[in-house]
Design an enzyme around this catalytic site. Structure first.
Site, short mmCIF file in Angstrom:
data_model
loop_
_atom_site.label_atom_id
_atom_site.label_comp_id
_atom_site.label_asym_id
_atom_site.label_seq_id
_atom_site.Cartn_x
_atom_site.Cartn_y
_atom_site.Cartn_z
N ASP A 77 -19.53 20.61 -52.38
CA ASP A 77 -19.34 21.03 -53.77
C ASP A 77 -17.87 20.94 -54.17
O ASP A 77 -17.34 21.81 -54.85
CB ASP A 77 -19.87 22.45 -54.00
CG ASP A 77 -20.13 22.74 -55.50
OD1 ASP A 77 -20.21 23.92 -55.87
OD2 ASP A 77 -20.21 21.75 -56.30
N GLY A 121 -14.12 37.30 -60.93
CA GLY A 121 -15.01 36.25 -61.42
C GLY A 121 -16.38 36.38 -60.79
O GLY A 121 -16.56 37.14 -59.83
N LYS A 168 -14.90 20.10 -56.24
CA LYS A 168 -14.65 19.84 -57.67
C LYS A 168 -13.42 20.65 -58.05
O LYS A 168 -13.08 21.63 -57.36
CB LYS A 168 -15.86 20.25 -58.51
CG LYS A 168 -16.31 21.70 -58.32
CD LYS A 168 -17.59 21.98 -59.08
CE LYS A 168 -18.06 23.42 -58.83
NZ LYS A 168 -19.32 23.70 -59.56
N ASP A 181 -15.21 28.41 -51.93
CA ASP A 181 -16.65 28.29 -52.17
C ASP A 181 -17.36 27.33 -51.23
O ASP A 181 -17.74 26.23 -51.60
CB ASP A 181 -16.92 27.88 -53.63
CG ASP A 181 -18.36 28.26 -54.03
OD1 ASP A 181 -18.70 28.12 -55.20
OD2 ASP A 181 -19.11 28.71 -53.12
N ASN A 230 -13.32 24.36 -57.72
CA ASN A 230 -13.30 24.97 -56.39
C ASN A 230 -12.02 24.69 -55.64
O ASN A 230 -11.92 24.87 -54.43
CB ASN A 230 -14.52 24.49 -55.57
CG ASN A 230 -15.79 25.20 -56.00
OD1 ASN A 230 -15.74 26.26 -56.61
ND2 ASN A 230 -16.91 24.57 -55.75
N THR A 290 -22.94 19.83 -58.11
CA THR A 290 -22.65 19.86 -59.54
C THR A 290 -22.85 18.46 -60.11
O THR A 290 -22.21 17.52 -59.61
CB THR A 290 -21.19 20.33 -59.77
OG1 THR A 290 -21.02 21.59 -59.11
CG2 THR A 290 -20.88 20.47 -61.25
N LYS A 303 -15.68 38.91 -51.72
CA LYS A 303 -16.83 38.20 -52.33
C LYS A 303 -18.07 39.01 -51.97
O LYS A 303 -18.41 39.16 -50.79
CB LYS A 303 -16.93 36.78 -51.79
CG LYS A 303 -18.11 35.98 -52.33
CD LYS A 303 -18.14 34.62 -51.71
CE LYS A 303 -19.34 33.78 -52.08
NZ LYS A 303 -19.36 32.46 -51.40
C1 LIG Z 1 -15.59 33.14 -50.21
O1 LIG Z 1 -16.19 32.37 -51.22
C2 LIG Z 1 -15.56 32.34 -52.43
C3 LIG Z 1 -14.28 32.86 -52.66
C4 LIG Z 1 -13.74 32.77 -53.93
C5 LIG Z 1 -12.39 33.31 -54.14
C6 LIG Z 1 -11.54 33.59 -53.05
C7 LIG Z 1 -10.30 34.11 -53.28
C8 LIG Z 1 -9.94 34.35 -54.59
N1 LIG Z 1 -8.80 34.85 -55.12
C9 LIG Z 1 -8.95 34.87 -56.47
C10 LIG Z 1 -10.19 34.36 -56.77
C11 LIG Z 1 -10.74 34.18 -58.09
C12 LIG Z 1 -10.00 34.53 -59.22
C13 LIG Z 1 -10.56 34.30 -60.49
C14 LIG Z 1 -11.83 33.72 -60.64
C15 LIG Z 1 -12.53 33.39 -59.48
C16 LIG Z 1 -13.90 32.73 -59.54
O2 LIG Z 1 -14.77 33.46 -60.28
N2 LIG Z 1 -13.77 31.36 -60.03
C17 LIG Z 1 -13.23 30.49 -59.03
C18 LIG Z 1 -13.91 29.18 -58.94
N3 LIG Z 1 -15.32 29.20 -59.25
C19 LIG Z 1 -15.71 28.02 -60.03
C20 LIG Z 1 -16.08 29.31 -58.00
C21 LIG Z 1 -12.00 33.62 -58.23
N4 LIG Z 1 -10.80 34.05 -55.61
N5 LIG Z 1 -12.02 33.54 -55.40
C22 LIG Z 1 -14.45 32.19 -54.96
C23 LIG Z 1 -15.71 31.67 -54.71
C24 LIG Z 1 -16.25 31.76 -53.45
O3 LIG Z 1 -17.51 31.24 -53.17
#
Ligand SMILES: COc1cc(-c2ccc3ncc(-c4cccc([C@@H](O)NCCN(C)C)c4)n3n2)ccc1O
Length: 283
Positions: free
Chosen positions: A139, A20, A141, A161, A144, A180, A42
């Site tokens: 943040d 993502g 929500k 996040d 997150n 948000t 990340k």
């Molecule tokens: C370390 O900071 C972050 C970690 C992560 C994170 C950490 C572990 C992890 N395992 C799977 C995923 C993941 C899987 C699919 C989509 C995403 C992300 O793009 N969407 C998650 C929420 N988004 C609204 C921040 C993240 N993540 N994402 C997401 C945002 C961050 O700011």
């Protein structure tokens, strides 16, 4: 100044699919070469010069790393490693495979109060721990809140996040306009000094877990106007079968004065979360 590992991250981790991306950078699946273990990486682009508006300042990445290192908790995503190159910092964090709570709730016909309480308990445990360290997320929500595994009967929440998070220093004011729109507290919109109480504005459940905001307007501007004027309504289609004790929980959080809101610790002993008797427990 925090020191991150200067070795090439690809010498230690095989970079996999992009999971993502967003304001926070790009998240990829990675595999640790030495053990075969799967993690998430990340990837954050660093600002090339002081005048550039592209990329993140290194000190904001340092702040996020220091905050994550201060928060070892089972409901907060764990940080394992940090690598940096001239143009990028990579945070190696635990892989969270169950997707966003937002999507999990959306896919269900409706979330029972009992299920909402189970999720809220985990969120409140993590938020209470954060606040005990004088750290606010800023943040919170459903997007997150991720689930370690959504196929189990009691999914385990991981808060992610921490890019907007802040650690308060005694006597030092902190203001920010970030967040948000549907979820930010009145004091953020009014650019007033903030506190960890701003996080408690999120915990207006079971509404929030549905991703619906009682302040939702047709535009972000209208939503923000609704928040500062405390103009909200709980539409019957979402709220009619919510118990009186749940409404009391919400009413004690939807308080414009941050000092008037329940703290995370007080929420954990509120009768909706911690019923006095089994008969009082929500279904
Ligand atoms: C370390 O900071 C972050 C970690 C992560 C994170 C950490 C572990 C992890 N395992 C799977 C995923 C993941 C899987 C699919 C989509 C995403 C992300 O793009 N969407 C998650 C929420 N988004 C609204 C921040 C993240 N993540 N994402 C997401 C945002 C961050 O700011």
């Amino acid at each position: 100044m925090a020191l991150f590992k200067l070795q090439n991250v690809e010498d230690f981790y095989e970079i996999g699919d992009v999971l993502g991306s967003g304001h926070y950078g790009q998240v990829c699946a990675v595999r640790e070469r030495a053990t075969g273990a799967r993690w998430a990486g990340k990837f954050l682009k660093l600002r090339r010069s002081a005048s550039s508006r592209l990329g993140l300042e290194r000190k904001s990445v340092e702040k996020e790393v220091e905050i994550l290192q201060a928060l070892p908790h089972c409901n907060i995503m764990a940080l394992k490693d940090v690598f940096e190159s001239r143009a990028e910092v990579v945070l190696i964090v635990e892989l969270i495979g169950g997707g966003e709570l937002f999507d999990f709730v959306a896919e269900k016909e409706n979330l029972s109060e009992g299920e909402a309480i189970e999720f809220m308990k985990q969120i409140l445990e993590a938020v209470s721990f954060m606040h005990s360290k004088k750290i606010a997320h800023f943040d919170l929500k459903p997007e997150n809140m991720m689930l370690l595994d959504k196929e189990v009967s009691h999914p385990h929440i991981k808060i992610i996040d921490f890019g907007l998070a802040h650690c308060f220093i005694q006597g030092k004011e902190y203001k920010s306009l970030s967040g948000t729109p549907q979820y930010i507290a009145p004091e953020v919109i009014n650019y007033e000094p903030l506190s960890v109480a701003s996080d408690m504005w999120f915990c207006v459940t079971p509404y929030r877990l549905s991703g619906m905001s009682p302040f939702q307007g047709d535009t972000d501007e209208e939503t923000l106007r609704n928040i500062v004027s405390m103009n909200y309504e709980f539409e019957d289609r979402y709220f009619s079968d919510t118990s009186a004790v749940a409404k009391d929980f919400i009413q004690n959080l939807l308080v414009k004065d941050p000092s008037g809101r329940l703290t995370a610790e007080e929420c954990l002993v509120h009768p909706w979360i911690k019923p006095l008797t089994r008969n009082d427990a929500a279904s």
